[in-house]
Write a protein that holds these residues in place. Structure first.
Motif, mmCIF file in Angstrom:
data_model
loop_
_atom_site.group_PDB
_atom_site.id
_atom_site.type_symbol
_atom_site.label_atom_id
_atom_site.label_comp_id
_atom_site.label_asym_id
_atom_site.label_seq_id
_atom_site.Cartn_x
_atom_site.Cartn_y
_atom_site.Cartn_z
ATOM 1 N N GLN A 117 6.227 -62.731 3.912
ATOM 2 C CA GLN A 117 6.387 -61.226 3.657
ATOM 3 C C GLN A 117 5.750 -60.667 5.118
ATOM 4 O O GLN A 117 5.037 -61.113 5.483
ATOM 5 N N VAL A 118 6.509 -59.543 5.418
ATOM 6 C CA VAL A 118 6.386 -58.462 6.521
ATOM 7 C C VAL A 118 5.627 -57.141 5.943
ATOM 8 O O VAL A 118 6.459 -56.752 5.288
ATOM 9 N N GLN A 119 4.676 -56.891 6.358
ATOM 10 C CA GLN A 119 4.242 -55.438 6.211
ATOM 11 C C GLN A 119 4.218 -54.553 7.190
ATOM 12 O O GLN A 119 3.712 -55.067 8.446
ATOM 13 N N LEU A 120 4.818 -53.360 7.221
ATOM 14 C CA LEU A 120 5.043 -52.518 8.323
ATOM 15 C C LEU A 120 4.374 -51.253 7.889
ATOM 16 O O LEU A 120 4.446 -50.754 6.968
ATOM 17 N N VAL A 121 3.167 -50.820 8.796
ATOM 18 C CA VAL A 121 2.448 -49.510 8.582
ATOM 19 C C VAL A 121 2.748 -48.675 9.889
ATOM 20 O O VAL A 121 2.217 -48.800 11.002
ATOM 21 N N GLU A 122 3.407 -47.531 9.419
ATOM 22 C CA GLU A 122 3.650 -46.345 10.629
ATOM 23 C C GLU A 122 2.500 -45.480 10.512
ATOM 24 O O GLU A 122 1.653 -45.079 9.577
ATOM 25 N N SER A 123 2.446 -44.806 11.669
ATOM 26 C CA SER A 123 1.094 -43.796 11.912
ATOM 27 C C SER A 123 1.650 -42.819 13.203
ATOM 28 O O SER A 123 2.464 -43.279 13.933
ATOM 29 N N GLY A 124 0.823 -41.845 12.993
ATOM 30 C CA GLY A 124 1.198 -40.862 14.335
ATOM 31 C C GLY A 124 1.881 -39.737 13.805
ATOM 32 O O GLY A 124 1.952 -38.654 14.672
ATOM 33 N N GLY A 125 2.486 -39.456 12.688
ATOM 34 C CA GLY A 125 3.333 -38.413 12.444
ATOM 35 C C GLY A 125 2.328 -37.253 12.172
ATOM 36 O O GLY A 125 1.159 -37.181 11.501
ATOM 37 N N ARG A 126 2.864 -35.986 12.428
ATOM 38 C CA ARG A 126 1.991 -34.740 12.275
ATOM 39 C C ARG A 126 3.094 -33.540 12.377
ATOM 40 O O ARG A 126 4.041 -33.688 12.989
ATOM 41 N N LEU A 127 2.253 -32.392 12.499
ATOM 42 C CA LEU A 127 2.839 -31.177 12.813
ATOM 43 C C LEU A 127 2.562 -30.950 14.239
ATOM 44 O O LEU A 127 1.660 -31.107 14.860
ATOM 45 N N VAL A 128 3.803 -30.603 15.013
ATOM 46 C CA VAL A 128 3.758 -30.237 16.324
ATOM 47 C C VAL A 128 4.697 -29.218 16.632
ATOM 48 O O VAL A 128 5.651 -28.984 16.108
ATOM 49 N N GLN A 129 4.520 -28.384 17.795
ATOM 50 C CA GLN A 129 5.423 -27.350 18.121
ATOM 51 C C GLN A 129 6.490 -27.897 19.003
ATOM 52 O O GLN A 129 6.434 -29.103 19.652
ATOM 53 N N ALA A 130 7.739 -27.150 18.937
ATOM 54 C CA ALA A 130 8.880 -27.537 19.780
ATOM 55 C C ALA A 130 8.419 -27.717 21.073
ATOM 56 O O ALA A 130 7.621 -26.930 21.801
ATOM 57 N N GLY A 131 8.920 -28.844 21.849
ATOM 58 C CA GLY A 131 8.768 -28.901 23.144
ATOM 59 C C GLY A 131 7.244 -29.876 23.452
ATOM 60 O O GLY A 131 7.482 -30.277 24.466
ATOM 61 N N GLY A 132 6.780 -30.151 22.176
ATOM 62 C CA GLY A 132 5.800 -31.063 22.338
ATOM 63 C C GLY A 132 6.043 -32.653 22.375
ATOM 64 O O GLY A 132 7.148 -33.026 22.296
ATOM 65 N N SER A 133 5.033 -33.401 22.217
ATOM 66 C CA SER A 133 5.361 -34.912 22.177
ATOM 67 C C SER A 133 4.200 -35.435 21.238
ATOM 68 O O SER A 133 3.294 -34.967 20.656
ATOM 69 N N LEU A 134 4.867 -36.548 20.657
ATOM 70 C CA LEU A 134 4.102 -37.430 19.683
ATOM 71 C C LEU A 134 4.427 -38.749 19.869
ATOM 72 O O LEU A 134 5.619 -39.129 20.637
ATOM 73 N N ARG A 135 3.395 -39.646 19.684
ATOM 74 C CA ARG A 135 3.653 -41.073 19.676
ATOM 75 C C ARG A 135 3.535 -41.812 18.188
ATOM 76 O O ARG A 135 2.435 -41.659 17.826
#
Length: 130
Positions: A1-19
């Motif tokens: 079994q493989v488990q995948l856990v995402e993180s880093g999502g949030r509210l950001v303004q247009a033109g901004g960056s996220l990882r």
């Protein structure tokens, strides 16, 4: 079994960056093909990017090419989706996916398809405000 856990999502303004990050379990992570998909409200899940097991080859959806960069750190069992110049139309739940059934030929035509992946994360919400 493989488990995948995402993180880093949030509210950001247009033109901004996220990882976004996707941490994977599994002793053979370095042999997995990894991908990201997204699903906007009222729309079907769509391909965003995919990365070969070695990290040497990546493919992107036309809508994100030049703005998003997918990379991996096999020592940390983690893939990263760097998202720059974000637009309101990038708003979606982002899902990490893995193909653990390796070795397989890494082709764009295969890995833009959801059926090529056998494990999925729960998703992380990215909201881009205008």
């Amino acid at each position: 079994q493989v488990q995948l856990v995402e993180s880093g999502g949030r509210l950001v303004q247009a033109g901004g960056s996220l990882r976004l990050s996707c941490a994977a379990s599994g002793r053979t992570f370095s042999s997995y093909v990894m991908g990201w998909f997204r699903q906007a409200p009222g729309k079907e899940r769509e391909f965003v990017a995919t990365l070969s097991w070695s990290g040497s080859t990546t493919y992107y959806a036309d809508s994100v090419k030049g703005r998003f960069t997918l990379s991996r750190d096999n020592a940390k069992n983690t893939v990263y989706l760097q998202m720059n110049s974000l637009k309101p139309e990038d708003t979606a739940v982002y899902y990490c996916a893995a193909d653990s059934r390796t070795p397989r030929y890494f082709s764009r035509s295969s890995y833009i398809k959801q059926g090529s992946y056998d494990y999925w994360g729960q998703g992380t919400q990215v909201t881009v405000s205008s």
